[in-house]
Design an enzyme around this catalytic site. Sequence first.
Site, PDB file in Angstrom:
ATOM      1  CB  ALA A   1      -0.724  -1.567   3.343  1.00 21.42           C
TER       2      ALA A   1
ATOM      3  NE  ARG B   1       0.250   2.875   3.353  1.00 19.80           N
ATOM      4  CZ  ARG B   1       0.152   2.198   2.239  1.00 19.80           C
ATOM      5  NH1 ARG B   1       1.080   1.287   1.958  1.00 19.80           N
ATOM      6  NH2 ARG B   1      -0.832   2.405   1.385  1.00 19.80           N
ATOM      7  CE1 TYR B   2      -2.758   3.248   6.065  1.00 18.52           C
ATOM      8  CE2 TYR B   2      -2.934   1.444   4.492  1.00 18.52           C
ATOM      9  CZ  TYR B   2      -2.865   2.802   4.761  1.00 18.52           C
ATOM     10  OH  TYR B   2      -2.903   3.709   3.736  1.00 18.52           O
ATOM     11  CB  THR B   3      -1.252  -4.515  10.209  1.00 19.40           C
ATOM     12  OG1 THR B   3      -0.071  -4.709   9.411  1.00 19.40           O
ATOM     13  CG2 THR B   3      -2.470  -4.607   9.316  1.00 19.40           C
TER      14      THR B   3
END
Length: 814
Positions: free
Chosen positions: A144, A146-148
Amino acid sequence: MAKRRSSSSSSRNGSKNSKSKRGIPDESLFQEIENIPLRMAAQDRYLNYSLSVITSRALPDVRDGLKPVQRRILYTMFQQRLDSSAKHRKCAKVVGDVMGNYHPHGDSSIYEALVRMSQPFSLRMPMIDGSGNFGSIDGDNAAAMRYTECRMMPIASEVLADLSTRTVAFKPSYDGTREEPVVLPSRVPNMLVNGATGIAVGMATNIPPHNLKETCNALLKLLRDPEIKDYQLVAGDAIQGPDFPTGGLIVNTKEELREIYATGTGTIKLRGVGEIAESTKAGDILRITEIPFGVNKATMVERITELVYANKLPLVEEVRDLSSEDIRVDLLLKKNADPEKVLAYLYKHTPLQTNFNVNLTCLTPTENPEVGSPRRLSLKEILWYFLKFRFDVLTARLTNELNSLLKRIHILDGFALIFDALDAIIKIIRSSEGKADAAAKIMKRFPAAKGGLDAEQTDAILELKLYRLARLEINLILDELKAKRKRVKEIEKLLADDHEDFASSGRWNIVRDELTQLVTQYGSDATSRRRSKIMVPTEEVEYTEEDFIIAENCHVLITVDGWVKRQKLIADPSKSRLRQGDKILACVAGNTRETIAFFSSLGVCYTARMQDIPASTGFGEPIQKLFKFKDGERIVAAMSLDPRIIGNIAEDPKGAYYPETHALAASSDGYSLRFGLQGFVEPSTRAGRRYARVKAGASIVDVMPIHGTETVLAVSADARAMVCPVDEINYLSGAGKGVLLMKLAASDRLLGFKPSTGDRDLLTVVTNRGAKKTISTAKYRTTSRGGRGIELQKNGKIAEIVDAPIEPPKNFEE
């Protein structure tokens, strides 16, 4: 009067309001409605929609090679200063800004485009440096957003170079609050280097990636000789062909590639790379190190594994996917297996070989800078559009630099003018009431009409810091003025040269130098070397299906209800596992490489390799899974075409009318025919091949092989039998109805027959009362075909024919 008009007006308004309250629309609204045909309205709106998809979503621009979403992602990262030296930033931040400011579509589509721009197996030269899980060649999705995290690659700075000087046209964003570039002033021929794929309305694009060094060499080659032909650009150190990020072998001739680049369309045949990595006692290891572009590696490995488990690739013992960052799929071959044949089989039956359909369609510039025109271009046209674009960008950059220099020189001229009168200027400033008063007095002291100062110069003087009045600083300003005047002359000379003179034009020389610098900076490292090799097409490795079938003896069992299965050995067919109420129709033996023929009641023969019959120790599988049956069609006989079992079914080279071994078929309406089996040796399609034509309402009752047979015994349901010579039944070279074997009553039907060699052959039947009766062929005299036969019993009918217990053929040998 005024009150009355007011009252009247109020009354009219009240009337309108009352109509509105009652749901009656105001008649004045209908005066603005125009009646047009629905067809015209739908066509108008669909054209608008299709134009929007073509120009704003699906097709790349020939100048920067980017689609709008890719362009907006890079422009947003440029505004956020996310260059290659910056810290990574959350992808969610980038996607949010792109969606909110420039691209009013879903965040998932924006993130997917961002992810693709960072994948080294998707783009030849990725534009984004991703941190985190950005997917894999196995088809795994990225984490997602929001993580990368992400930032731009160094090559992206070349795409965005000169953007701050507004060298390209800008247009308002979708909400009019901002501006965005129509195209990016890319120094990289991105459309060819990274390629593009898109589906619009009524058109599509599929541009393969290319090597940066070869593309720049082709551009330089075109600059040296503008009259060069298309085919000359696909030669030497210029473009050799596509260069896919996953490597692979391009199996096209040079002539085919030149034709593709000249027309803008064609098919590129792309193969993976496999080679013998090592040899062991158990067998060789065939290692796949490169796969075709766009192929999901996990799907490819799964397909190869399925073929191995289905025993369609018996030369492979095991498949191992040992890939990490590099692709490594090991196939453990059996001893003495031919790796070339294994590769040839994989190329034909798995995604290890694919076709890339080239379509060089893109948007080309028009008079309206905000709208491009879709066209399919040749390689030379694409290169020309990019060179012209670079020339325009360079011209805009020089023009902007010239304007900036002239503005700065104007200020420096003011500084130079007052250097000899600094004391007077300082005195005027100290005696002034403020900045405006000081400006007015200075301009009066040095009037512009007499070569003095204007308002802009005066304002710059008043903003000048005191330390700049030192003698050393004054010299620096004078040196700067001298350098800028020299640069102005250089730019004016560049802008005044003939842009059509490619050999001596200063601007074209700069374009040439920038391309050379691009090759030097990005085209000389290991990652920029060509990955896809151009393979000269050679003769294909020939193989047959038998090469990939383990030759072993087996038995195939078919039931009356149409269930079929294959087993290595069936010692006693009567003990085989069957569905409740089902019975064995036939049990045939043969080699796995040989063909088995299934004869249906509608006169169609379905054939397959015995290897293709599902192996099972249970009920087996419905035969409808293997073949395409019609409604009511069923199997009435099965026959092994293994030469050891069936004998010689080929035509007699001595010129005999029919082969020594052939087949006899009879239908329920009393007709019969003989036909050859040679045409059924090769496996058929799912639809089968016709061997007989049956009247409506009738069906084939049985098919049996003929081995030098003299007579045939036929039995009907009305308990009548006859024996006639086989030679009287016509041998047909094609499917037909045949000839009348036995004349039947209107209510009668033929149940079956039994060929006889003249010995005492027995046929067992069951009467409608359940009694069994044995009929001997030697008991009845031979008559001509077409008769009514002999009555077997006075009363009752024959219910069915019961053959002797089914056993595997006695002559089935290893």
